[in-house]
Scaffold this active site. Structure first.
Site, short mmCIF file in Angstrom:
data_model
loop_
_atom_site.label_atom_id
_atom_site.label_comp_id
_atom_site.label_asym_id
_atom_site.label_seq_id
_atom_site.Cartn_x
_atom_site.Cartn_y
_atom_site.Cartn_z
N ARG A 1 1.89 7.76 2.02
CA ARG A 1 1.92 8.27 0.65
C ARG A 1 3.22 7.81 0.00
O ARG A 1 4.26 7.74 0.66
CB ARG A 1 1.85 9.81 0.64
N HIS B 1 -3.04 0.93 -3.43
CA HIS B 1 -3.81 1.95 -2.69
C HIS B 1 -5.16 1.38 -2.24
O HIS B 1 -6.22 1.92 -2.56
CB HIS B 1 -4.01 3.21 -3.54
N GLU C 1 2.65 6.69 -8.71
CA GLU C 1 1.40 5.98 -8.45
C GLU C 1 0.37 6.44 -9.46
O GLU C 1 0.16 7.64 -9.59
CB GLU C 1 0.92 6.26 -7.03
N ILE D 1 -3.79 6.68 12.66
CA ILE D 1 -3.52 5.32 12.17
C ILE D 1 -2.55 4.62 13.11
O ILE D 1 -2.74 3.46 13.47
CB ILE D 1 -2.93 5.37 10.74
#
Lengths: 303, 303
Positions: free
Chosen positions: B216, B264, B245, B133
């Site tokens: 995360r 998300h 979450e 990423i």
């Protein structure tokens, strides 16, 4: 050379004048004026027969034209191009907002996952009015491997665009409307661009396409756009400029699920002043060296 | 080779298996399983002694580890890297949202111009956990001329970063915290990265800096972050992942003036499936050719 910065004496701009070799002076003794901080209606307060050159702070000059302030005998220069990177960055933010639905998420007060989103990777981007902002935007989009379709006044090929059409080539413009996943408006507000995006143009756009306007509100027929958004005929609209502007409180474009409005914020003051100062310094330097100024206004063309 | 796609038989993934030369089969006859559409707790339903390889659909595998599903005798591959471009694009959207205050504008129902904004042009971007990423994000940021400071596990220099530090080099990480205008979290959730951004780390960040989390939720101490946001000690936080979450309805991070939450959504289903299908096709091809698979999970390392 005597130069006045006003009606508001922004220190950043005064420093730029001095850095380029200009001399700050009261308005009445100045042959050049760096206009900042007031509406064109007040131009008469600082105008005088000895004035040769006026540097305007905005890229678009239609308010100056409407106020009748662009008088003969004075060279006016706009800031066209000075804010290209700043505005292009904002345009990219608007495109990503539309693609990823960030405007809807920002309004939520609970966790609602969205399964649908678009991506800029491999998308087709149409740019109506591909000048300085368009060129900067094409640079920012390069890593996404987008296909760029450009329209400009001359039809001269825009670097990085697959094809460039002349603005008066109606079939060409329709081709761009039909192909674009993102249609970016970056043209000046002129008689030719007024309501360029009307009901007919909207009906030719791709069903999921996003309209992004970082130019002027007059380029879009707001009523026709609202109808298209309400009926879900296009993906949505991300507008930095509107018609009317400002939008009245509670206008349906605010918080519309298919719309995002940034209130003429593509070039906010905190980013504008440093960019304008660089332009002022460059133009004062050019003026003193007898070189052509950047952004000379053609009142007949309207930009 | 017999391959089962399940528990949900996504046609895109079945087509990818066939395109790579695999044969679709019932779970009980399959030596390989492409897992899709259910929680790891249900792995037992499709597990059997003949299973050799399981392709997981997510980049992070901590839920599989927690469920005790990563059993011996089976090779598990994650989708790590497959969504790098998709997530990096979202991260760029989060950065621009923070820089330009788009989250605040999205919530407004009246015209309020903002004079302040930040820009990515020339900004310093810290990336904690610079893997796939991070590399993709560095590519997207290249046109902005940003300065990238990277942190990864090995400390091996990341291309496009001015400097790369090892994650266990505490003074180095503090240097990144202190220098970054945008701090992007892209590290896997492991014991080492748990609450990496705590009260101490937040106190070391630049006053106007934005925290962007596309990794995360466990990497951030939510309570400490909220305190920092309430007190305006950092510019803001744009979070695609949170702890807990999902965030409970009405949680103060929703609609916080200094926060933006995308639930998300960095890798939404509409973009996930095509990317996962490409990964499945590639890994099936590799498996049949006897080549090393992409994303082989090391249960001890946790990713």
């Amino acid at each position: 050379m005597n130069i006045h910065v006003g009606p508001v004496a922004a220190p950043e701009l005064q420093e730029a004048v001095v850095a380029a070799g200009g001399r700050l002076s009261p308005a009445a003794e100045a042959s050049a004026l760096v206009w900042y901080g007031a509406e064109p209606e007040r131009f008469g307060e600082l105008d005088h027969p000895g004035l040769e050159w006026v540097q305007l702070p905005a890229a678009g000059i239609e308010e100056w034209a409407a106020a009748g302030a662009l008088r003969d005998g004075v060279t006016f220069t706009s800031a066209a191009g000075a804010y290209a990177d700043t505005v292009a960055e904002h345009a990219l933010g608007l495109m990503l907002t539309g693609a990823r639905g960030l405007h809807v998420m920002a309004r939520a007060d609970r966790w609602e996952r969205r399964s649908a989103a678009a991506s800029l990777f491999g998308a087709t981007v149409g740019i109506l009015g591909a000048g300085g902002i368009g060129r900067s935007l094409i640079g920012l989009l390069r890593p996404f491997g987008v296909r760029v379709l450009a329209v400009n006044r001359s039809g001269r090929p825009v670097e990085g665009a697959e094809r460039t059409w002349r603005a008066d080539d109606a079939p060409g413009v329709r081709e761009v409307l039909a192909a674009a996943d993102f249609l970016v408006l970056a043209a000046p507000a002129t008689a030719e661009t007024s309501r360029l995006v009307d009901a007919d143009a909207l009906s030719r756009m791709k069903p999921g396409a996003w309209l992004v306007n970082v130019a002027r509100g007059a380029l879009v027929d707001t009523g026709a756009l609202l109808a298209a958004l309400d009926e879900g005929r296009i993906g949505g609209a991300a507008l930095d400029v509107t018609d009317p502007e400002p939008l009245p409180d509670g206008h349906p474009l605010f918080r519309h699920p298919r719309a995002f409005v940034s209130p003429h914020s593509a070039n906010p003051k905190s980013l504008l002043l440093p960019a304008l100062a660089r332009r002022v310094e460059e133009n004062v330097r050019r003026h003193l060296a007898g070189e052509p100024l950047l952004g000379v206004v053609d009142p007949a063309a309207g930009y």
